[in-house]
Design an enzyme around this catalytic site. Structure first.
Site, PDB file in Angstrom:
ATOM      1  N   SER A   1       0.830  -1.172  -0.009  1.00  0.00           N
ATOM      2  CA  SER A   1       0.021  -0.080  -0.034  1.00  0.00           C
ATOM      3  C   SER A   1       0.688   1.156  -0.040  1.00  0.00           C
ATOM      4  O   SER A   1       2.090   1.284   0.598  1.00  0.00           O
ATOM      5  CB  SER A   1      -0.942   0.182   1.244  1.00  0.00           C
ATOM      6  OG  SER A   1      -1.515   1.315   1.403  1.00  0.00           O
TER       7      SER A   1
ATOM      8  N   TYR B   1      -2.361  -0.432  10.770  1.00  0.00           N
ATOM      9  CA  TYR B   1      -2.283  -0.677   9.441  1.00  0.00           C
ATOM     10  C   TYR B   1      -1.018  -0.429   8.700  1.00  0.00           C
ATOM     11  O   TYR B   1      -0.471  -1.140   8.006  1.00  0.00           O
ATOM     12  CB  TYR B   1      -3.375  -0.281   8.790  1.00  0.00           C
ATOM     13  CG  TYR B   1      -3.685  -0.405   7.181  1.00  0.00           C
ATOM     14  CD1 TYR B   1      -3.889  -1.499   6.710  1.00  0.00           C
ATOM     15  CD2 TYR B   1      -3.204   0.467   6.439  1.00  0.00           C
ATOM     16  CE1 TYR B   1      -4.106  -1.841   5.393  1.00  0.00           C
ATOM     17  CE2 TYR B   1      -3.428   0.421   4.991  1.00  0.00           C
ATOM     18  CZ  TYR B   1      -3.884  -0.558   4.470  1.00  0.00           C
ATOM     19  OH  TYR B   1      -3.942  -1.106   3.117  1.00  0.00           O
TER      20      TYR B   1
END
Length: 695
Positions: free
Chosen positions: A572, A585
């Site tokens: 990501s 995250y």
């Protein structure tokens, strides 16, 4: 068990109109091809002679519809048949220069085509054309070939059929055999068929239903006769096979090593079979003796090569344990023997030698492994060798099995007409024969990646924790790309034993692995003071530990296979750049990126490439963005949930939305040979986000 008569009067009556005869031919062909005891995939051919309006001369002419080259009786439609003028086919007799020149007659078949026929005619076309009956069936039933391949096949044919079915000795299919068959029919007007030595069965009639019935009668009669007279142990004493769990465990470790020895020029897909009939054969005393004889029927031989490679159980167990020296010697010996066979039999006109690796591998007490350019080819090769086993069983039960003589086998394998058929095949797709595993495959990004790899020819194993969505995704991919190339595994990537189970299953299904795409994901968000340990652990378990477990098992398999490989992590933008209220995250995604870099260092010497794709804000078709994550991100940026995609679009340099297909394209590039010299890289797919620039 006899082959049942499946003819349905209503279905047959539905065949009507100008092409009624052709429609009935298709119906009969599909019935015959539906039962592998009648003929295997792609084997045999059927025909009908009828009258049709010539669109140029505007008059009715006699034509023959016959299964075209490369078709399959069980699944073909009308476009699978070649249509030829009977007057032109008969005229070929007048220009035939004799057996030494019969191959040139195959090049004349296109000149006999009826207007509008687009299918290439099979080499068996003259055998149909010169039989003076309206309907002709040619099939390859195990029971009949068992008689045809017996040492005293002609004598057995008379015992089984009397004068209803005749005998013709082995001859390679073609024009001359068509003339032999025509002569036989003229001399034996009461015969309803003929057994071709080492080959198969021809039957005929002037009614489609009667032709179908005669074909079934001939097969069932042979099967009953063999069953009554066969010995109890046609293959000799049979050793007890390994237990099912032990077979699977050994196969999972052995098959990647076998696939690896066959090399990557081209990549090959595998197929493992440990059915009762295979286990009986591979565990029998006479297995090696019979395996050396090869197959008899040309269709069997073309799919399975001159002979299989037998891997002793001790060599298999040693290779599974990491000592592959004995296995490597066996494979090298097979390639050398194949090259010698080619050298002994070739002539000045022979095509160049093809891949010298075995197609069929037999392992006592374990089973059979086959390799092919794709999964379907490997599976079909296994089906053909099972047919060959059944033929050997039948022949050995009443006589002695005989295979094709070596030079005749070579004339089939390296036949210029077969070479021409290979040249007509489309070029393989870029990832043909390669095996990919995609986690998170039931999600938007994972599904797009799987679809892209499938579109480029790869076999793809789908893994996801959501079993229902996974099954739905697998069904859709199978419908679009073919069931052979799709497998589904329910998987929680955080469970070590489940991960190992999936890789074992992958090895047994396809023979190994070439591409791993770690795409399993989730998104949990909260300010740090509200992030409890469960949230932190969940992120780390799935996004860090899960990627580690998958990569570790992939490395183990790839090293056993020794063909290199490509591992791609879907990380990501947050692996490179911080985001508010998403510490767990972001930290887990950063761990993914750095793990990939470490693995690139470890895999380089073995040709294992490890790269990262960093998407950002892929909102469409995403399960992540349908969760509370969308609300959390919108709140973090002070926008409404409906405005979130536009917010992300406007903050990017390119002012564009990122879609699952964009991520899939990046993964395909990194997995393909176009990126063969790329490892340790991070490829951002985020429409441009400066804080996430890798350097």
């Amino acid at each position: 068990m006899p082959i049942p008569d499946q003819w349905n009067a209503k279905a047959a009556a539905a065949c009507r109109g100008p092409l009624r005869d052709a429609q009935l031919l298709r119906y009969r062909s599909n019935l015959l091809g539906a039962d592998k005891r009648v003929t295997n995939y792609g084997g045999g051919n059927t025909s009908v002679k009828t009258r049709q309006l010539d669109p140029v001369f505007r008059r009715q002419v006699e034509v023959m519809w016959v299964k075209g080259s490369g078709g399959d009786l069980g699944s073909m439609d009308l476009d699978g048949f070649a249509v030829l003028r009977m007057d032109a086919l008969q005229q070929l007799k007048n220009i035939y220069r004799g057996p030494r020149h019969e191959d040139e007659m195959a090049h004349m078949l296109p000149h006999c085509a009826f207007p509008g026929s687009k299918r290439a005619a099979s080499i068996d076309t003259p055998l149909h054309a010169f039989v003076p009956y309206k309907h002709v069936d040619h099939v390859h039933p195990d029971a009949v070939i068992a008689i045809a391949a017996a040492a005293d096949g002609e004598k057995l044919t008379r015992k089984v059929y009397g004068d209803r079915i005749g005998w013709l000795p082995w001859r390679r299919p073609g024009f001359e055999l068509g003339l032999w068959l025509e002569d036989f029919v003229k001399r034996n007007p009461k015969a309803i068929g003929v057994v071709l030595g080492s080959h198969g069965l021809f039957t005929w009639a002037d009614d489609p239903r009667e032709c179908y019935k005669r074909t079934l009668w001939a097969i069932n009669t042979a099967e009953r006769w063999l069953r009554k007279r066969s010995g109890r142990l046609p293959f000799g004493r049979v050793a007890k096979p390994l237990a099912p769990a032990a077979r699977r465990a050994l196969a999972a470790k052995l098959l990647p090593a076998v696939r690896g020895l066959a090399g990557a020029e081209p990549y090959k897909s595998g197929h493992f079979v440990d059915s009762p009939e295979v286990l009986e054969f591979v565990s029998a005393r006479k297995m090696e003796e019979l395996a050396k004889l090869g197959t008899s029927c040309p269709d069997h031989f073309l799919r399975t090569k001159i002979r299989p490679l037998v891997i002793p159980l001790a060599a298999a167990e040693a290779a599974a344990a990491g000592d592959g020296k004995a296995l490597a010697k066996l494979a090298a010996r097979y390639r050398k023997a194949y090259a010698s066979y080619y050298g002994r039999c070739r002539d000045a006109a022979s095509p160049p030698i093809r891949d010298a690796n075995a197609v069929v591998y037999l392992i006592p007490r374990l089973g059979m492994f086959t390799l092919g350019r794709d999964k379907a080819t490997a599976r079909i090769a296994a089906e053909y060798y099972v047919n060959a086993i059944n033929v050997m069983r039948g022949a050995e039960g009443v006589s002695r099995y005989t295979g094709l003589r070596e030079r005749e086998a070579f004339r089939i394998e390296y036949w210029e007409l077969e070479e021409a058929k290979l040249r007509r095949m489309p070029a393989p797709a870029p990832l043909a024969g390669r095996i990919a595993l995609v986690t998170g495959a039931a999600g938007g990004i994972g599904g797009a990646i799987a679809d892209r790899l499938l579109a480029e020819g790869a076999n793809v194993a789908l893994a996801d924790i959501d079993a229902k969505r996974l099954d739905e995704a697998a069904a859709g991919f199978a419908a679009r790309h073919g069931a052979d190339r799709v497998r589904a595994f329910a998987l929680d990537v955080t469970k070590e034993k489940e991960v190992a189970r999936v890789f074992d299953g992958l090895a047994c299904e396809y023979g190994g692995l070439d591409i791993l795409v770690n795409c399993a994901g989730l998104s949990l968000a909260a300010p740090i003071e509200e992030t409890d340990l469960a949230v932190w652990d969940k992120c780390m378990d799935v996004l860090a530990t899960g990627y580690f477990l998958m990569a570790r098992e992939a490395f183990r398999l790839l090293r056993r296979q020794d063909l290199g490989g490509s591992v791609v992590f879907i990380a990501s933008k947050n692996g490179m750049a911080a985001s508010p209220n998403a510490s767990a995250y972001c930290a887990a995604k950063a761990a993914e990126v750095h793990l990939a870099r470490c693995l690139a260092l470890e895999g380089g010497a073995g040709g294992i490439r490890v790269n990262v794709v960093n998407p950002d804000a892929v909102l469409r078709d995403s399960r992540i963005w349908s969760s509370s994550w969308r609300r959390d991100r919108a709140d973090a940026y002070g926008v409404g949930t409906g405005d979130l995609e536009e917010h992300y679009r406007q903050r990017s340099l390119l002012k564009r939305s990122v879609l699952p297909a964009d991520v899939a394209e990046a993964v395909y590039f990194l997995a393909s040979d176009a990126a063969a010299k790329s490892t340790g890289n991070v490829l951002n797919v985020d429409a441009g986000h400066p804080v996430a620039f890798p350097r």
